[in-house]
Enzyme design. Sequence first.
Site, PDB file in Angstrom:
ATOM      1  N   GLU A   1     -35.317   1.932 -10.359  1.00  0.00           N
ATOM      2  CA  GLU A   1     -36.678   2.213  -9.918  1.00  0.00           C
ATOM      3  C   GLU A   1     -37.618   1.183 -10.547  1.00  0.00           C
ATOM      4  O   GLU A   1     -38.020   1.310 -11.698  1.00  0.00           O
ATOM      5  CB  GLU A   1     -37.089   3.631 -10.335  1.00  0.00           C
ATOM      6  CG  GLU A   1     -38.522   3.977  -9.932  1.00  0.00           C
ATOM      7  CD  GLU A   1     -39.191   4.971 -10.869  1.00  0.00           C
ATOM      8  OE1 GLU A   1     -40.097   5.673 -10.423  1.00  0.00           O
ATOM      9  OE2 GLU A   1     -38.811   5.019 -12.055  1.00  0.00           O
TER      10      GLU A   1
ATOM     11  N   GLN B   1     -46.136  16.458  -6.539  1.00  0.00           N
ATOM     12  CA  GLN B   1     -46.893  15.450  -7.276  1.00  0.00           C
ATOM     13  C   GLN B   1     -47.802  14.653  -6.349  1.00  0.00           C
ATOM     14  O   GLN B   1     -48.988  14.509  -6.596  1.00  0.00           O
ATOM     15  CB  GLN B   1     -45.942  14.501  -8.016  1.00  0.00           C
ATOM     16  CG  GLN B   1     -45.222  15.137  -9.184  1.00  0.00           C
ATOM     17  CD  GLN B   1     -44.764  14.098 -10.178  1.00  0.00           C
ATOM     18  OE1 GLN B   1     -45.375  13.876 -11.209  1.00  0.00           O
ATOM     19  NE2 GLN B   1     -43.660  13.446  -9.847  1.00  0.00           N
TER      20      GLN B   1
ATOM     21  N   HIS C   1     -39.516  12.275  -5.326  1.00  0.00           N
ATOM     22  CA  HIS C   1     -40.125  13.353  -6.103  1.00  0.00           C
ATOM     23  C   HIS C   1     -41.442  12.941  -6.740  1.00  0.00           C
ATOM     24  O   HIS C   1     -42.266  13.805  -7.067  1.00  0.00           O
ATOM     25  CB  HIS C   1     -39.153  13.803  -7.195  1.00  0.00           C
ATOM     26  CG  HIS C   1     -38.829  12.720  -8.188  1.00  0.00           C
ATOM     27  ND1 HIS C   1     -38.081  11.612  -7.862  1.00  0.00           N
ATOM     28  CD2 HIS C   1     -39.166  12.561  -9.485  1.00  0.00           C
ATOM     29  CE1 HIS C   1     -37.968  10.832  -8.918  1.00  0.00           C
ATOM     30  NE2 HIS C   1     -38.622  11.379  -9.924  1.00  0.00           N
ATOM     31  N   ASP C   2     -41.648  11.646  -6.957  1.00  0.00           N
ATOM     32  CA  ASP C   2     -42.910  11.169  -7.530  1.00  0.00           C
ATOM     33  C   ASP C   2     -43.974  10.965  -6.462  1.00  0.00           C
ATOM     34  O   ASP C   2     -45.115  11.411  -6.603  1.00  0.00           O
ATOM     35  CB  ASP C   2     -42.684   9.855  -8.283  1.00  0.00           C
ATOM     36  CG  ASP C   2     -41.987  10.047  -9.617  1.00  0.00           C
ATOM     37  OD1 ASP C   2     -42.267  11.064 -10.278  1.00  0.00           O
ATOM     38  OD2 ASP C   2     -41.160   9.209  -9.987  1.00  0.00           O
TER      39      ASP C   2
ATOM     40  N   GLN D   1     -40.900 -10.348  -4.868  1.00  0.00           N
ATOM     41  CA  GLN D   1     -40.240 -11.303  -5.752  1.00  0.00           C
ATOM     42  C   GLN D   1     -39.992 -10.694  -7.128  1.00  0.00           C
ATOM     43  O   GLN D   1     -38.954 -10.936  -7.750  1.00  0.00           O
ATOM     44  CB  GLN D   1     -41.086 -12.572  -5.896  1.00  0.00           C
ATOM     45  CG  GLN D   1     -40.456 -13.657  -6.758  1.00  0.00           C
ATOM     46  CD  GLN D   1     -39.281 -14.314  -6.069  1.00  0.00           C
ATOM     47  OE1 GLN D   1     -39.423 -14.872  -4.992  1.00  0.00           O
ATOM     48  NE2 GLN D   1     -38.115 -14.271  -6.687  1.00  0.00           N
TER      49      GLN D   1
ATOM     50  N   ASP E   1     -34.040   5.059 -14.142  1.00  0.00           N
ATOM     51  CA  ASP E   1     -35.459   5.368 -14.168  1.00  0.00           C
ATOM     52  C   ASP E   1     -36.242   4.268 -14.877  1.00  0.00           C
ATOM     53  O   ASP E   1     -35.790   3.699 -15.871  1.00  0.00           O
ATOM     54  CB  ASP E   1     -35.669   6.711 -14.890  1.00  0.00           C
ATOM     55  CG  ASP E   1     -37.113   7.158 -14.871  1.00  0.00           C
ATOM     56  OD1 ASP E   1     -37.626   7.418 -13.778  1.00  0.00           O
ATOM     57  OD2 ASP E   1     -37.727   7.235 -15.964  1.00  0.00           O
TER      58      ASP E   1
END
Length: 1348
Positions: free
Chosen positions: A705, A793, A787-788, A726, A680
């Site tokens: 992530e 959300q 999920h985000d 990049q 995360d």
Amino acid sequence: MSAVCIKPLFRHCRRENPRFRLKSLATKPSSLNYSPKPLRNGGSFCNFKSLHGVRPLRAASIDTALSETTDVFFKETFILKRTEAVEGKISIRLDPGKNGKNWQLTVGCNIPGSWVLHWGVSYIDDVGSEWDQPPLEMRPPGSVSIKDYAIETPLKKLSSASERDTLHEVTIDFSPNSEIAAIRFVLKDEDDGTWYQHRGRDFEVLLMDYLCEDTNTVGAKEGIGIWPGPLGQLSNMLLKAEGSHPKGQDSSSVSRDLITGFYEEHSIVKGVPVDNSVNVSVKKCPETARNLLYLETDLIGDVVLHWGVCRDDNKTWEIPAAPHPPETKLFKKKALRTLLQSKEDGHGSWGLFTLDEELEGFLFVLKLNENTWLRCMGNDFYIPLSGSSNLPAQSRQGQSEGWGKSERVVSVPTEISGQTAGENEIVSDTAYTDGIISDIRNLVSDISSEKRQKTKTKAAQESILQEIEKLAAEAYSIFRSSIPTFSEDAALETLKPPTKLTSGTGSGFEILCQGFNWESNKSGRWYLELNEKVAEFSSLGFTVVWLPPPTESVSPEGYMPRDLYNLNSRYGSSDELKVLVKSFHEVGVKVLGDAVLNHRCAHYKNQNGIWNIFGGRLNWDDRAVVADDPHFQGRGNKSSGDNFHAAPNIDHSQDFVREDIKEWLCWLRKEIGYDGWRLDFVRGFWGGYVKDYMDASEPYFAVGEYWDSLSYTYGEMDHNQDAHRQRIIDWINATNGAAGAFDVTTKGILHSALGRCEYWRLSDEKRKPPGVVGWWPSRAVTFIENHDTGSTQGHWRFPGGKEMQGYAYILTHPGTPAVFFDHVFSHYRSEIASLISLRNRNKIHCRSTIQITKAERDVYAAIIDEKVAMKIGPGYYEPPNGQQRWTLALEASYLKPPFPSAPGVWMSALNQFPETFLEDGNGALAPTIRANIAEYDDYWKEREEESKKAALEAYHPTPQEVNDHFNLRVEDVLMGSNGTRRSLRVNKGPCKATNPIDRCWRCRPNWAAQRKRLADCVLGFGRNTVGGKYGKYYFVTDPSDNDMVNPKKGTLRHAVIQPRPLWIVFARSMIIRLNQELIMTSDKTIDGRGVNVHIAYGAGITIQFVKNVIIHGLHIHDIVSGSGGLIRDSVNHFGYRSGSDGDGISIYGSSHVWIDHNSMSNCKDGLIDAIQGSTAITISNNHFTKHNEVMLFGASDSNSADAIMQITVAFNHFGRGLIQRMPRCRWGFFHVVNNDYTHWNMYAIGGSAHPTIISQGNRYTAPHLVDPKHDAKQVTKRDYAMESEWKKWTWRSEGDLMRNGAFFVPSGNPSKRMPYSRLDMIKAKPGTYAPRLTRFSGALTCRRGGPC
């Protein structure tokens, strides 16, 4: 968030504004003696335009020499569009305001850009480095609040700005009587998203004089530093380490004296577009008959030309014969290297080359420094010589257009001359960092030896040394984020996945599924709920599942972890988690744990009331928190990434923190059984720490992530997102490839491409995918939602209705695709499953090759591994039909435009494995021998051979004898024999068994006690079918079908895979939704009498390579395609299946099959298909409605194995809503007898490939159609044969009743006698009896204790 660390240049009281200047990438050597690397400025490119007739710039001496020769036969100017580092200044000025009451802080920048000041204030009583929003009266116009702790104010371009003035500036007014102690800020360039900080931390302007100076403070009083510049910082550190405070006095206490005005400047470097040019002209020298090539450029500095020649169109480099220009050296015996000569005015350089006339071309690349090369679209510059001089001008111009665009290759070059020891060596990143640290060590050592201060303790010296090492490492990290360390060419991976597994790729064939959404924690039992779906994940084809964060957390979703060793979360207990992971492992699915390593919530407050003291097994103190987190007063070092302001950010530079995290990850691997990690918020800490964690925990697969904003201009997404991808590449590179990263770039581009119908965005300028998957596909984890971004959300939701186009893209392209839980368990499930099945069948992997064939406004198309062609968008596309013979494998079911405008996927017949598609007479795609078996192992080979042997034994050499036997039994029933009359007398009442099959069992009151008598009643070609007659009864008690690999006892799936004969009955009425096709084994009867059993809304029944199967008394309807995956097909075997077609009943290479008294309708493909040499089949007493293609007998005109096919179709009612194929036949012998056809819309009986069809005693009622152009009165339809051919086929109609204009077109020699038996004179009952014989077709309503 990328950050650039800058240092102060000088401090003085008067204002100066030196102009910004281009900073050469070959920077001056520093006192620390390490080789500088250039800052990354994004991908560069070059266009050229022909300037025929335009005199190029030349040095005077050369111009004179060339003017005497003949005319130039080649002349081009190449425009080099590239990015170069520009050095400028950030200025900070504090002085009294014009009204004399307030003071003003002015921040300026003299480099063009969209500059924003991100700032906040600290009050006198504040402790640590927390930010607060300033009062309203202090905020300049245009300021915007950022959450509750900062303000963003744009810098305005001064209208009177001249060359020596500050270009952008903002002024903040404040009262000297306020309680504000300091103003803190960073400067952000909105053009590229870069943040400019002060020594890696926020700028701080003190408005009150602190006794303890912060090294991050600007505008400090004179006399504090011993040396100016960076050495002054070292001096301040020495003083702080040695100094002491009076007893009882806090070092953070402040004096109330206002600091006097000051002015400071800090250097920054930014990449700006720069245009240069290269002029090339070629003339022939009349005296020597050689070519003279003159090259000049306006590039400043030492420009080296790597060059060679070629003798043909292959453009193979060769070294030309002498003479060579001055300053020319041999390069690895492959090319020459010439340092171009500087022009007299210093503005550029030039070279003159003499070349033999037989040479075809001149090849070159330009080298600006060790890290910067200029090439042409990935290739070398090519200049045609005498061999091309005879080409017409248009041809030459067209030829030159292919190599006019230049690019800057961002990788360190691999061809370096090794003639001189140590010359042009490529220094590794590690050696580079070590060199910096070593030099800083020496510098500190020199300072120590010169000063020899007695107060300097050993502990103080070690503390200084550790601080310097960390600063140097972080400085390198900042350099790394700005340097183009990634080589696009080096990362173009076209090889097959390696046999050795790496955590960055897994096996290379991984398909990831996120196993939760934002709401999954609310039930408190998610692990238990997910455990019920384990088999579904496996059967769909997923190889890796990502589970939510497992630890105790302040937030229920798990992303605010507290006690890392407490695994009792809102998703369930640690024991439930262990069981879930074990269940996934049992079906071959790997499990990723969601590891939140960037931040951690504290258990306790410190003495200042700040939450930064941790409890549990990892009872860290505030040394574990980064120092520049503005809210949590950490005593660690400054962060190596971006801060997550909601929780204390962990300082990974601390040895004890890293050791604890490595131990925790290893514990999770052993205790829970995790196979890898989803990491995360990896923007928050350096990727080098991730490499350390991966080396310690040795995961099977890991993905980070790294999510930041893409590039936009005035709200519109930029086409070129190289800078964004990049940054992700740089993070992966920092991990040494030990982890992949989610391809946020691809997701963002898909948003605009699909949502705005701008499919041209899906190709970069080199015809490669524009995301991370285009540069480093093996480390790119592609996704469209998580999920985000989605769920409840919805931070960045994928365009509505375009989800399947997104999945069509990522599931057919290289990279590792990730599918979101919400989409798997939705109406997208079957389409996603089909795409996964196609990906697996064709073995598309993370390094698969891709050829983008079309990228236009309304259509995108690509070919992957030369096996799969895909297309999305409303525009037209179909793959070229050459040797590959493309056939449509998948088409969007959610859109209904005519093919090929609908999104679709094609497969090449040359490369399909293990399934090959052939087209039948009506354009339907039918699978060959291995259909649906994705892993054709020894088990299936043995099962196939056994079924072939059984089919040959079941084949009747005189099929007419079987027909006659059938007709005799019908005659007995209708005319009345002694036995029949006795039955009628005994069974008085409602039972009216009207055909010989029903008369055998229906009217017996004890039918339920004598169920197996049914096996004695079958007639026709399937007359020897016994099903499970010689086995025990099996009672189905559970309608569920959740586990494809380990079916639950009491379910239908568990029953049909048993190795022994079974008569399967149902304990009660039920609706069974099959999640995947139901694969039967031999010697089984499914008997639905006495209850109401529906097989519906899921997959159908597959009878493949078996014998002796009876299916009786079921309602089979609304069957859909199965997605494929791991499915158990016997007690001792399970294997991977591709997607099923959606047949109600599929008979495949099987014999002795009886389908009786079933009600069937509305299946996706056929109601009943019998293919691949299936034989000895009777289909009787069924009721068919609401379907298009009812029955298909024989899959392909080219499959002669179907010649043994013998099928009886009897006593069936073909009712409302049917269109065609009742049946459609190929090759074999088919007896269609005493059926009632009341509805069809195209035809009733069709065929191709010379089948024999005997139609007897059927009633054919033609449809009532008012459209004269649509004549469907003919019962028969023949395909793919001229009349002269099909007239030879034996199609006979005997005793059929034709109604409403129906007619049967017979064929074959009517005088030719069939090989009749001794019963050949017995005829079938005429079609007038068909309604009576079919009166009770379909599933019967039977009750125990009475006739059925």
